[in-house]
Write a protein that holds these residues in place. Structure first.
Motif, PDB file in Angstrom:
ATOM      1  N   GLU A  59      -3.895  13.098 -50.534  1.00 51.93           N
ATOM      2  CA  GLU A  59      -4.674  14.059 -51.319  1.00 51.93           C
ATOM      3  C   GLU A  59      -4.219  14.064 -52.779  1.00 51.93           C
ATOM      4  N   GLU A  60      -2.900  13.968 -53.000  1.00 52.70           N
ATOM      5  CA  GLU A  60      -2.387  13.939 -54.373  1.00 52.70           C
ATOM      6  C   GLU A  60      -2.812  12.667 -55.097  1.00 52.70           C
ATOM      7  N   ASP A  62      -5.538  10.929 -54.453  1.00 56.11           N
ATOM      8  CA  ASP A  62      -6.975  11.076 -54.662  1.00 56.11           C
ATOM      9  C   ASP A  62      -7.266  11.982 -55.861  1.00 56.11           C
ATOM     10  N   GLU A  63      -6.537  13.090 -55.953  1.00 51.24           N
ATOM     11  CA  GLU A  63      -6.718  14.034 -57.066  1.00 51.24           C
ATOM     12  C   GLU A  63      -6.323  13.395 -58.400  1.00 51.24           C
ATOM     13  N   GLU A  66      -8.941  10.933 -59.517  1.00 50.19           N
ATOM     14  CA  GLU A  66     -10.106  11.709 -59.958  1.00 50.19           C
ATOM     15  C   GLU A  66      -9.912  12.227 -61.390  1.00 50.19           C
ATOM     16  N   LYS A  67      -8.656  12.546 -61.743  1.00 54.58           N
ATOM     17  CA  LYS A  67      -8.368  13.062 -63.085  1.00 54.58           C
ATOM     18  C   LYS A  67      -8.399  11.982 -64.159  1.00 54.58           C
TER      19      LYS A  67
END
Length: 264
Positions: A59-60, A62-63, A66-67
């Motif tokens: 999840e980290e 992926d985030e 995304e940033k």
């Protein structure tokens, strides 16, 4: 600490890898030029924009992607529009591909993650034990998971963990062909422990199987014959000369080679 990174020896082509070693982390990204475009720029962008704190979960990761992806996309879209034609179509249709592995370190612990077949390692000269982020040597035969700004990441491609560190340990990252060579030579130097895994890889019929066969007759001191020789490469010229010799001995695939390390 040092980084070493070269394009395919003797091929006069762009190096699509990128590596970094600084006071907080080491990392390697292997841009995959078999599809898409701007793989060299994408690998450099990923490594150059890694966060200061460890990425500990899918999840980290992926985030974080995304940033950061949009700035890369906008800059490369301008280049693709200037080139036009097939370049622009490739940019929109296929995107850019790369693996990524990184290790953040403190005094007694290191946190790593890997996506794809670039590998994070920790070697202890005191115990003569090598730890790494990869699954099994035979899995280098499989297509790697790749990060692409236009596609969703796959959970199956992500691995993370920790290395417990002692003074004198060496943490390092390497791109796939060099990682295969390192793991192969370590397992052959401890062949009784890894006999089943090596036999499975050697029977796979892949090009990697031939490297195992060629190396199996060599008497190997892993630290002195493999790891220390890589660490003692003071610059890319010496690194290339060393790996040319390894390639000519038919122990490694022809590829871009990257190596980043830190001695604890």
């Amino acid at each position: 600490m040092r980084t070493l990174s070269i394009s395919k020896p003797g091929q006069d082509c762009v190096n699509e890898d990128y590596a970094v070693a600084n006071t907080k982390l080491i990392a390697v990204s292997d841009g995959a030029g078999g599809g898409g475009i701007y793989a060299d720029k994408w690998s450099k962008y990923l490594v150059s924009n890694l966060p200061e704190s460890p990425i500990r979960s899918f999840e980290e990761l992926d985030e974080w992607i995304e940033k950061i992806w949009e700035l890369f996309y906008n800059d490369c879209e301008k280049l693709a529009k200037e080139a036009g034609g097939m370049v622009l179509n490739k940019f929109y249709d296929e995107g850019s591909f790369a693996t990524l592995t990184a290790v953040w370190y403190k005094t007694d612990k290191a946190y790593w993650f890997a996506y794809g077949d670039s590998v994070a390692f920790c070697y202890s000269p005191k115990t003569c034990k090598l730890q790494h982020s990869f699954t099994s040597i035979v899995d280098f035969n499989l297509p790697p998971y790749l990060i692409n700004y236009k596609d969703e990441l796959k959970v199956a491609g992500f691995r993370s963990g920790e290395f417990e560190l002692m003074k004198g340990d060496i943490i390092f990252c390497a791109s796939d062909a060099l990682s295969h060579y390192i793991i192969m030579m370590y397992e052959l130097s401890n062949c009784s422990e890894y006999a089943e895994e090596l036999q499975k890889a050697e029977k796979s019929g892949s090009k990697e199987a031939s490297y195992i066969k060629n190396a199996s007759s060599i008497k190997i001191d892993f630290y002195n014959d493999v790891l220390k020789k890589l660490i003692n490469c003071k610059n890319n010229y010496i690194f290339e000369r060393h790996l040319k010799k390894v390639y000519n001995n038919k122990l490694i695939a022809l590829d871009d080679y990257s190596f980043a390390y830190k001695m604890v």
